[in-house]
Each structure stands twice: as structure tokens, then as C-alpha cells.
Design a protein around this motif. Structure first.
Motif, PDB file in Angstrom:
ATOM      1  N   CYS A 256      43.199  80.094  33.291  1.00 37.43           N
ATOM      2  CA  CYS A 256      43.514  78.632  33.924  1.00 37.43           C
ATOM      3  C   CYS A 256      43.029  77.746  32.889  1.00 37.43           C
ATOM      4  O   CYS A 256      42.007  76.961  33.369  1.00 37.43           O
ATOM      5  CB  CYS A 256      43.365  78.425  35.148  1.00 37.43           C
ATOM      6  SG  CYS A 256      44.043  79.632  36.238  1.00 37.43           S
ATOM      7  N   PRO A 257      43.496  77.319  31.784  1.00 35.32           N
ATOM      8  CA  PRO A 257      43.042  76.447  30.487  1.00 35.32           C
ATOM      9  C   PRO A 257      42.925  75.066  31.125  1.00 35.32           C
ATOM     10  O   PRO A 257      42.187  74.343  30.637  1.00 35.32           O
ATOM     11  CB  PRO A 257      43.860  76.680  29.490  1.00 35.32           C
ATOM     12  CG  PRO A 257      45.309  77.141  29.940  1.00 35.32           C
ATOM     13  CD  PRO A 257      44.983  78.126  31.278  1.00 35.32           C
ATOM     14  N   ASN A 258      43.887  74.542  32.135  1.00 36.09           N
ATOM     15  CA  ASN A 258      44.174  73.170  32.577  1.00 36.09           C
ATOM     16  C   ASN A 258      42.882  72.921  33.660  1.00 36.09           C
ATOM     17  O   ASN A 258      43.264  71.671  34.172  1.00 36.09           O
ATOM     18  CB  ASN A 258      45.350  73.071  32.863  1.00 36.09           C
ATOM     19  CG  ASN A 258      46.375  73.191  31.759  1.00 36.09           C
ATOM     20  OD1 ASN A 258      46.152  72.596  30.685  1.00 36.09           O
ATOM     21  ND2 ASN A 258      47.552  73.661  32.069  1.00 36.09           N
ATOM     22  N   LEU A 259      42.189  74.026  34.073  1.00 31.84           N
ATOM     23  CA  LEU A 259      41.382  73.762  35.032  1.00 31.84           C
ATOM     24  C   LEU A 259      40.377  72.367  34.841  1.00 31.84           C
ATOM     25  O   LEU A 259      39.560  72.721  33.821  1.00 31.84           O
ATOM     26  CB  LEU A 259      40.525  74.823  35.673  1.00 31.84           C
ATOM     27  CG  LEU A 259      40.005  74.902  36.925  1.00 31.84           C
ATOM     28  CD1 LEU A 259      41.008  74.763  38.142  1.00 31.84           C
ATOM     29  CD2 LEU A 259      39.066  76.267  37.102  1.00 31.84           C
ATOM     30  N   GLU A 260      40.433  71.423  35.806  1.00 29.40           N
ATOM     31  CA  GLU A 260      39.481  70.262  35.487  1.00 29.40           C
ATOM     32  C   GLU A 260      38.463  70.139  36.507  1.00 29.40           C
ATOM     33  O   GLU A 260      37.298  69.721  36.365  1.00 29.40           O
ATOM     34  CB  GLU A 260      40.370  69.079  35.462  1.00 29.40           C
ATOM     35  CG  GLU A 260      41.351  69.032  34.350  1.00 29.40           C
ATOM     36  CD  GLU A 260      42.001  67.612  34.429  1.00 29.40           C
ATOM     37  OE1 GLU A 260      42.159  67.009  35.236  1.00 29.40           O
ATOM     38  OE2 GLU A 260      42.852  67.316  33.416  1.00 29.40           O
ATOM     39  N   THR A 261      38.752  70.513  37.836  1.00 25.28           N
ATOM     40  CA  THR A 261      37.925  70.410  38.950  1.00 25.28           C
ATOM     41  C   THR A 261      37.840  71.683  39.671  1.00 25.28           C
ATOM     42  O   THR A 261      38.868  72.214  40.148  1.00 25.28           O
ATOM     43  CB  THR A 261      38.312  69.312  39.836  1.00 25.28           C
ATOM     44  OG1 THR A 261      38.575  68.153  39.098  1.00 25.28           O
ATOM     45  CG2 THR A 261      37.185  69.021  41.003  1.00 25.28           C
TER      46      THR A 261
END
Length: 266
Positions: A256-261
Motif C-alpha cells: 500500500c504505497p499510498n498509506l499515509e496514516t
């Protein structure tokens, strides 16, 4: 128009607005307490004088009853956004009237401070196929039957907030997996198991935000399913899920490369 914490505003003021502002599209009436001088008469006047009203928000207004909501249903068929929070005198009858008359409703926000039952949500599912967002935090009266109806009747549903709706089980999440959810808040729904999240991951590949904090039955299997099925995940809350290990969290980091939080067990 927002009328917030204005305890001296009376029906006469809202009546004057309704009579002179026929193009009013948004009305918010809120208070930090239930002390207000406004009554249904104000809402009835808005319903009659502002036919293109699109958004109506009530917060902590115990003087408002089903009569006001029913008037809005009759007079404002273009209503798209309805918020009813802490309004103890509003029951299923008011929400059912809106569901039957306002087919364009896209957003509904309610809470446990109302006198609603599943019947209100089922009516929305049957009458409002364009519903995109449901906020029903802490609605402990809400059962699987209502959510299953939404899953069947609202194909455009993308955001669902049912945190602390403690009676919900896997059946509700499985039903929601039929929609194209991007956001799900199911924190505190302690009856959920891995099977529900696995179904969600298979059915909602565009899921971006998920909270299952304090869903203590979840294990690594649920998180691995998300890692493999939801590559667009940006925000995940798995706090107080004691059965999770570092292995599933590592899988998320890889897929999940877009995981921010990420809120992880404590």
C-alpha cells in the motif's frame, strides 16, 4: 445560512428569511445545548418559502419534531443533505417522509440522540438510490438489517460511518462490500471478525480510509486481506486490536504505497 448558538433568534427571524430569500439552499441550525427559541414553525416557513433548499442541518434542537421534517419533505424535493443530531423529538416518521419525497438525497447524518429505528434507514435505502454518505456514529439501535438494505438499495454509497454501532456484525460489512466504498468507519463494532474484512477487501478495491479500532476479534488475516485487496489504502486505524502482529503491518507497507496514516495496536 448558519444559525449557531443564537439563543435569541426566534421563529420570526427565520420566517422573515424564508419570505425574502426564496433561493436559500443551505440552512444549519445548531446549538451546544438544547436551549433554543426556534420551533417547527420556523422550519415549516423555510419549507414553504425556499423550495430549492438542498441542505438542512439540525443539531441539538429538541423543539423540532417530525412536523418540521415532514414539511421539508413536502416543500423541498431537491434536498440532498440532511443532518439530524441530538434531536430527540424526531422519529422514523420524519426520516421516512424525506426518503419518500427526496429521491436525490445523497448525504444523511444521524446519531444516537434521536428516536430512530431501522425503519428509517430501510426507507432511505428504498427511496434514495443516490445516497453516497451515511454518518450514523453511536447509533446503538442500528442493526444489520438496515445496513443490508443500504447495501442493496444504494449502489453509489461510498462513505459509511457506523463507529460504535455495537449491534452490527459481519453481515452488515458483507453487505457494504457490494458497494464501491472508499471510506468505512467501523470502530468499536466488536462483533466483527476477519471474515467481514476479507469480504470488504475483495469487494472494495478502492477503499482509502478504514477504522476498525477496538475490533478485538481481528487478526493478521484481516490486515493481510487489506494489503492484497486495497492498494489505494491511505488511512488505517487498527488501534486496540490486540491480535495483530508486525507481520501484517509489514505487508501493508509493501503493498500500500499510498498509506499515509496508520494507528497500530498499543
Amino acid at each position: 445560512l448558519s444559525v449557531g448558538d443564537c439563543e435569541n433568534v426566534t421563529d420570526a427571524g427565520i420566517l422573515a428569511i424564508a419570505q425574502t430569500c426564496a433561493n436559500l439552499q443551505v440552512l444549519e441550525v445548531r446549538s451546544r445545548t438544547s436551549r433554543t427559541r426556534l420551533t417547527d414553525a420556523a422550519i415549516v416557513a423555510v419549507a414553504k418559502g425556499c423550495p430549492i433548499l438542498e441542505a438542512l442541518q439540525f443539531r441539538c434542537q429538541n423543539n423540532f419534531t417530525d412536523a418540521g421534517i415532514m414539511a421539508v419533505a413536502d416543500g423541498c424535493p431537491n434536498l440532498m443533505d440532511l443532518t439530524v443530531l441530538g434531536c430527540q423529538s424526531i422519529s422514523d416518521a420524519g426520516i421516512v417522509a424525506v426518503a419518500r419525497a427526496c429521491a436525490h438525497l445523497q448525504r444523511l447524518k444521524i446519531d444516537g440522540g434521536t428516536s430512530l429505528t431501522d425503519a428509517a434507514i430501510v426507507a432511505v435505502a428504498e427511496g434514495c438510490p443516490s445516497l453516497a454518505r451515511l454518518d450514523a456514529l453511536r447509533c446503538t439501535w442500528l442493526t444489520d438489517a438496515a445496513i443490508v438494505a443500504l447495501g442493496r438499495g444504494c449502489p453509489t454509497l461510498t462513505e459509511v460511518f457506523v463507529g460504535e454501532c455495537t449491534t452490527l456484525s459481519n453481515a452488515a460489512i458483507v453487505a457494504l462490500a457490494q458497494a464501491s466504498l472508499t471510506t468505512l468507519d467501523a470502530r468499536g463494532c466488536a462483533r466483527l471478525t476477519d471474515a467481514a474484512i476479507e469480504d470488504l477487501a475483495r469487494g472494495c478495491p478502492n477503499l482509502m480510509q478504514l477504522s476498525v479500532a477496538t475490533c478485538s476479534r481481528l487478526t493478521d488475516a484481516a490486515i493481510l486481506a487489506l494489503a492484497h485487496g486495497c492498494p489505494n489504502l491511505m488511512d488505517l486505524n487498527v488501534g486496540k486490536c490486540p491480535n495483530l502482529t508486525a507481520a501484517s503491518i509489514a505487508a501493508l507497507a509493501e503493498t500500500c504505497p499510498n498509506l499515509e496514516t496508520l494507528y497500530i495496536p498499543q
